[in-house]
Scaffold this active site. Structure first.
Site, short mmCIF file in Angstrom:
data_model
loop_
_atom_site.label_atom_id
_atom_site.label_comp_id
_atom_site.label_asym_id
_atom_site.label_seq_id
_atom_site.Cartn_x
_atom_site.Cartn_y
_atom_site.Cartn_z
N HIS A 1 -7.83 -6.02 0.82
CA HIS A 1 -6.65 -5.17 0.78
C HIS A 1 -5.52 -5.74 1.64
O HIS A 1 -4.34 -5.61 1.31
CB HIS A 1 -7.01 -3.76 1.24
CG HIS A 1 -5.90 -2.77 1.07
ND1 HIS A 1 -5.42 -2.40 -0.17
CD2 HIS A 1 -5.17 -2.08 1.98
CE1 HIS A 1 -4.42 -1.52 -0.02
NE2 HIS A 1 -4.26 -1.32 1.27
N SER B 1 0.84 -1.19 0.00
CA SER B 1 0.00 0.00 0.00
C SER B 1 0.88 1.26 0.00
O SER B 1 1.65 1.45 -0.95
CB SER B 1 -0.96 -0.05 1.19
OG SER B 1 -2.07 0.78 0.98
#
Length: 264
Positions: free
Chosen positions: A237, A101
């Site tokens: 995620h 990320s």
């Protein structure tokens, strides 16, 4: 939110910015791991354990969290990348970068800086860009100024954060300072123009990640003049939480191919 291990792992020491949790001194290749927004070095303990001793894993500790909690957080990707570059070992050992990320773009910026002047006069042998960040998170009508409600809403939308965090002002008081700084770093990041690395890139995402599609993750292909690979694993995620063994296998195979390692 900090998703590090519950117990503070042993730190064998590698400078203020870097943590080595397992002794892998003889390893022929090194992997530097960069955490996500609000994350810390200890998140990488499990992957380090799986990769050691065949790969020497160093985990990045950003300022403002865990044992660096008294330091001010940094609010730009450039400052985070510069801090890591200044402390990378310079023993000439081949090294790769793995970022999740926010960590993916910090790792990319480190790779850019090291392209011509890395440890031993060389850049990374591989970049692993995990969790997308094909597009920065910028709420509509805003640029770089995020309030706590924006951040908490985004965390909840991504999933994977214990609901008790959203009900606890005490926990939020501890974690929000680093989250604010990291989200500001992402929101104000201006990616360079058409610029490519010399090393291969592997992009990894979860198949249920609503933030980044496989097509968007595939745009990392534009950032390398070498080989590109896209891996889609089960999960959202934070697919890494449940896919560490698969990720370790992907990393081991990629580094064996690009750096001549024998695996773990």
């Amino acid at each position: 939110m900090d998703r590090g291990t519950a117990q503070a792992p042993r730190n064998t020491g590698a400078g203020v910015w870097l943590r080595r949790y397992h002794d892998s001194a003889p390893a022929p290749v090194r992997l530097v791991c960069f955490p996500f927004a609000g994350g810390s070095a200890s998140y990488w303990f499990g992957l380090s354990e799986l990769l050691s001793p065949g790969i020497d894993v160093l985990a990045v500790q950003y300022p403002g969290r865990q044992d660096r909690h008294k330091e001010p957080c940094l609010e730009s990707v450039a400052a985070l990348a510069d801090g890591v570059v200044d402390q990378l070992p310079s023993d000439g050992r081949p090294f790769a970068l793995f970022g999740h990320s926010l960590g993916a773009i910090v790792a990319f910026e480190v790779a850019r800086r090291l392209r011509d002047s890395g440890p031993g006069g060389t850049g990374p042998v591989h970049l692993f860009a995990s969790g997308g960040l094909a597009r920065p998170y910028r709420p509509a009508g805003r640029s770089g100024t995020l309030d706590d409600a924006d951040i908490l809403a985004h965390l909840r939308a991504m999933g994977g954060t214990d609901e008790r965090f959203f009900r606890s002002p005490e926990l939020q008081e501890l974690i929000l300072p680093s989250l604010r700084a990291d989200y500001r770093a992402v929101a104000t990041y201006d990616a360079p123009g058409p610029e490519r690395l010399d090393c291969p890139i592997t992009a990894l995402i979860g198949d249920a990640d609503e933030r980044t599609s496989p097509e968007e993750a595939g745009t990392w292909r534009e950032r390398t003049g070498a080989a590109f690979d896209l891996r889609v694993l089960p999960g959202g995620h934070f697919y890494l939480d449940s896919c560490q063994k698969q990720v370790a296998a992907i990393v081991t195979a990629a580094l064996a191919a690009t750096a001549g390692t024998s695996g773990t």
